[in-house]
Design an enzyme around this catalytic site. Structure first.
Site, PDB file in Angstrom:
ATOM      1  N   GLU A 105       0.816  -1.217   0.000  1.00 19.03           N
ATOM      2  CA  GLU A 105       0.000   0.000   0.000  1.00 19.03           C
ATOM      3  C   GLU A 105       0.851   1.269   0.000  1.00 19.03           C
ATOM      4  O   GLU A 105       1.973   1.270   0.493  1.00 19.03           O
ATOM      5  CB  GLU A 105      -0.906   0.008   1.232  1.00 19.03           C
ATOM      6  CG  GLU A 105      -2.042  -0.987   1.090  1.00 19.03           C
ATOM      7  CD  GLU A 105      -2.869  -1.119   2.347  1.00 19.03           C
ATOM      8  OE1 GLU A 105      -4.061  -1.407   2.227  1.00 19.03           O
ATOM      9  OE2 GLU A 105      -2.326  -0.949   3.447  1.00 19.03           O
ATOM     10  N   CYS A 346      -0.416   6.232   9.768  1.00 16.34           N
ATOM     11  CA  CYS A 346       0.750   5.438  10.177  1.00 16.34           C
ATOM     12  C   CYS A 346       0.333   4.194  10.933  1.00 16.34           C
ATOM     13  O   CYS A 346      -0.499   4.266  11.824  1.00 16.34           O
ATOM     14  CB  CYS A 346       1.624   6.240  11.115  1.00 16.34           C
ATOM     15  SG  CYS A 346       2.414   7.606  10.322  1.00 16.34           S
TER      16      CYS A 346
END
Ligand code: SAH
Ligand code: SF4
Length: 356
Positions: A105, A346
């Site tokens: 990703e 994150c």
């Protein structure tokens, strides 16, 4: 099947080498072997890296005969977009699949006049940090320089704009894939590639000391962020078992050497986890670790990961951290998670590696 060419890397079976994997020297040698002038190598590189060509046919300033020869001997692999999600804040998360079926990703984060890309250096991660979704999934494989680079190109093309900065904070630990990561950074930095200034290219590491030492000696001004998450050894060991063998004392010394050598300000990433690394004792330890160093502390309220026992600290606690760090002369900011609604923030990148 075209005859083997002695200057090209030989592959088992019938698979042809991908043009992205050839060095400049290999491409020049290949042109010589094809009795082509040397400048063709630079023209081809301009198409591959500068214009992100997807086929040999679109390389319109090459003679048709050369384009045919290229497609007989090489492939030009580009990642396939398997899925995308768009956040309310405008960020886009992509799942890209590479030629062997492995996928990773990456995220594009637009702000006024800027486009930041968060790219992956590995499909998955083997470091096992207990608060990180990528860590939970394990490592599929490291990505090649070209696969890291292509994530950035893919996103730039999708937004129809120039990528202004790249952070290697997606899936994976860049310093467990050091050489390909550096190659990718150089391609991104090069005028032949995207031409992003080195200061706008940042690597984030969980603290792989040999990697930090090596990185300090690179000639470019690439940025460095280190995921600290606790300045208390016992807590850090629990949160980041993959880097237990590199003690905080050792990290402290090596970061001092990094600053002396490069004169650059490193960032410490610190995800605030309620009751774990946000206590007063932890704050004291963090102040001691950072006081008198050039480091900047980037605080982030933990992004929640499904199935994890950890929860984020309150905003109030995050502000207290900023103030206390400031009072001992350490610059600290709170980072707003981008794309949290699409699990693009994150530590939320986990859809790592479906092998088809
Ligand atoms: N492996 C590298 C880079 C990828 S992780 C590293 O660890 O630095 C990118 C950043 O996300 C790191 O700072 C990492 O510690 C942080 N992170 C991981 N999981 C998180 C979570 N659940 N919430 C907030 N930050 C997280
Ligand atoms: Fe890997 Fe970084 Fe996640 Fe740790 S925080 S598991 S090193 S991606």
């Amino acid at each position: 099947m075209a005859p083997n060419r002695k200057t090209l890397p030989q592959h088992k079976g019938t698979s042809l080498p991908d043009i992205h994997t050839l060095s400049h020297g290999q491409l020049v040698a290949f042109m010589e072997e094809l009795h082509q002038p040397k400048f063709r190598a630079s023209q081809i590189e301009e198409w591959v890296w500068g214009k992100n060509a997807h086929t040999f046919d679109e390389m319109s300033n090459l003679p048709k005969s050369l384009r045919d020869l290229l497609s007989q001997h090489l492939t030009i692999g580009t990642p396939k977009e398997l899925a995308r999600q768009i956040s309310l804040d405008g960020s886009r998360k992509y799942l890209l699949q590479f030629t062997d079926g492995v996928s990773a990703e990456c995220v594009g984060m637009p702000t006024k006049n800027r486009l930041t890309v968060c790219a992956s250096t590995q499909a998955g991660c083997g470091m096992g940090c207990t608060f990180c979704a990528t860590g939970k999934a394990g490592l599929a494989r490291s990505l090649t320089a070209s696969e890291i680079y292509e994530q950035v190109r893919h996103i730039g093309d999708d937004f129809h704009t120039r990528v202004t900065s790249v952070v290697l904070m997606g899936q994976g630990e860049p310093f467990m894939n050091y050489d390909e990561t550096l190659k990718a950074l150089r391609l991104l930095n090069s005028d032949k590639g995207v031409g992003i200034g080195a200061r706008h290219l940042t690597v984030s590491t969980c603290g792989i000391i040999p990697g930090i030492k090596k990185f300090a000696n690179e000639k470019e001004q690439f940025g460095l962020a280190v995921s600290l998450h606790s300045a208390n050894q016992a807590t850090r060991n629990k949160l980041m078992p993959g880097v237990r063998k590199y003690s905080l004392l050792y990290l402290y010394d090596v970061m001092g050497e990094y600053v002396d050598k490069t004169g650059r300000r490193p960032t410490y990433e610190y995800a605030l986890i309620h009751g774990v690394n946000d206590t007063d004792t932890e704050l004291d330890a963090l102040c001691d670790f950072c006081r008198g160093t050039l480091a900047h502390v980037n605080l982030i309220q933990l992004n929640e990961v499904p199935g994890s026992p950890f929860t984020p600290s309150t905003e109030e606690r995050a502000n207290q951290f900023v103030q206390r760090l400031g009072s001992v002369g350490v610059a600290a900011t709170i980072r707003n998670p981008r794309g949290a609604d699409i699990d693009a923030a994150c530590g939320q990148l986990s859809q790592a590696y479906t092998k088809c």
